[in-house]
Design an enzyme around this catalytic site. Structure first.
Site, mmCIF file in Angstrom:
data_model
loop_
_atom_site.group_PDB
_atom_site.id
_atom_site.type_symbol
_atom_site.label_atom_id
_atom_site.label_comp_id
_atom_site.label_asym_id
_atom_site.label_seq_id
_atom_site.Cartn_x
_atom_site.Cartn_y
_atom_site.Cartn_z
ATOM 1 N N ASP A 175 0.837 -1.068 0.196
ATOM 2 C CA ASP A 175 -0.267 -0.158 -0.599
ATOM 3 C C ASP A 175 0.968 1.459 0.301
ATOM 4 O O ASP A 175 2.461 1.380 0.337
ATOM 5 C CB ASP A 175 -0.951 -0.372 1.112
ATOM 6 C CG ASP A 175 -2.149 -1.081 1.429
ATOM 7 O OD1 ASP A 175 -2.695 -1.704 0.307
ATOM 8 O OD2 ASP A 175 -2.263 -1.579 2.090
ATOM 9 N N LYS A 176 0.765 2.567 -0.133
ATOM 10 C CA LYS A 176 1.084 3.929 -0.278
ATOM 11 C C LYS A 176 1.540 4.069 0.792
ATOM 12 O O LYS A 176 2.594 4.470 0.661
ATOM 13 C CB LYS A 176 0.221 4.566 -1.060
ATOM 14 C CG LYS A 176 0.816 5.692 -0.975
ATOM 15 C CD LYS A 176 -0.635 7.430 -1.537
ATOM 16 C CE LYS A 176 -0.060 8.626 -1.686
ATOM 17 N NZ LYS A 176 -0.659 9.654 -2.145
#
Length: 261
Positions: free
Chosen positions: A102-103
């Site tokens: 995920d970011k």
């Protein structure tokens, strides 16, 4: 060696992409345009050209990248910075990320031009373990841990998660650990509320559902504020590799991963 495999392992593009290049007449073998991707070539003696330039065979590559938060796991994005911003484009045409983070998640990300390796590592039936270190708002009691380790439902219409492993590292109040939590901005904690419970630990899963770790811990009553992948299978993140940096895997590391697969 097949022509498409040679090009994929020489940073020209992924296997599917280079097949298109070949069929469109962009590739020559010993001066002759070849349009059949499966043709066998000799990587040691044949001269392969792509768009008029001789292609040097680099072989399979495997990178360990220490992903920083704030970057998405993709080759290109019109809005966000990506993990490929840290690499030299000229060397990475045929290289792709194995799975994704995920970011806002940090840590171990593998990149390779070996499609078979990616498939085996991400194939659910292989049950390859992935371990994450987390800090979360909330607490985990014995019942919560038991529930997570046995499997839980994390979304409507989804099946039970596969059994996980949980190791609680620290638990207590925010005031005790605020200086240890590697987070610049905790919007969910009132700076005056030092009695906000927090917990840190390691969670090991064998799946790769979207936001899985965060969703699992949320069901257990915890809100993840920091997440870092520390290992894939028996491969540990080399902490000497700084965030945003990478290195090639050693032969020993590659061999160990392949033995597990």
């Amino acid at each position: 060696m097949r022509l498409d495999k040679f090009l994929a392992e020489s940073s020209i593009g992924r296997r599917k992409t280079v097949r298109t290049y070949i069929k469109e007449g962009m590739v020559k073998v010993n001066g002759e345009v070849i349009t059949e991707p499966a043709i066998e070539i000799n990587e040691s003696s044949d001269v392969i050209e792509y768009l008029g330039k001789v292609v040097a065979y680099t072989g399979k590559v495997y990178y360990m990248f220490n992903k920083p938060a704030g970057y998405i796991t993709a080759r290109k994005d019109t809005v966000n910075k990506t993990v490929f911003d840290f690499f030299d484009d000229a060397k990475m045409n045929g290289v792709f990320h194995v799975g994704r983070l995920d970011k806002d998640t940090e840590g171990l990300l593998l990149l390779t031009n070996d499609g078979e390796f990616e498939h085996k590592l991400m194939y659910p039936q292989k049950h390859v373990e992935k371990t994450y270190f987390f800090w979360a708002l909330g607490s985990l009691d014995e019942e919560d841990i038991k529930q997570l380790e046995q499997g839980i439902y994390i979304g409507k219409g989804e099946i039970l998660t596969k059994p996980a492993k949980i190791e609680v590292h620290k638990c207590g109040m925010y005031k005790e650990f605020k200086h240890e939590m590697p987070i610049e901005n905790l919007n969910n904690i009132d700076s005056n509320n030092y009695n906000q419970p927090v917990v840190s630990g390691y969670i090991t899963i064998t799946e790769g559902r979207k936001h899985q770790v965060k969703r699992m811990l949320k069901v257990a009553g915890c809100y993840v504020v920091y997440l870092k992948r520390t290992s894939i299978g028996g491969l540990m993140l080399d902490e000497s590799v700084e965030k945003g940096h990478y290195r090639l895997l050693t032969e020993v590391e590659i061999q160990k991963l392949f033995e597990e697969l």
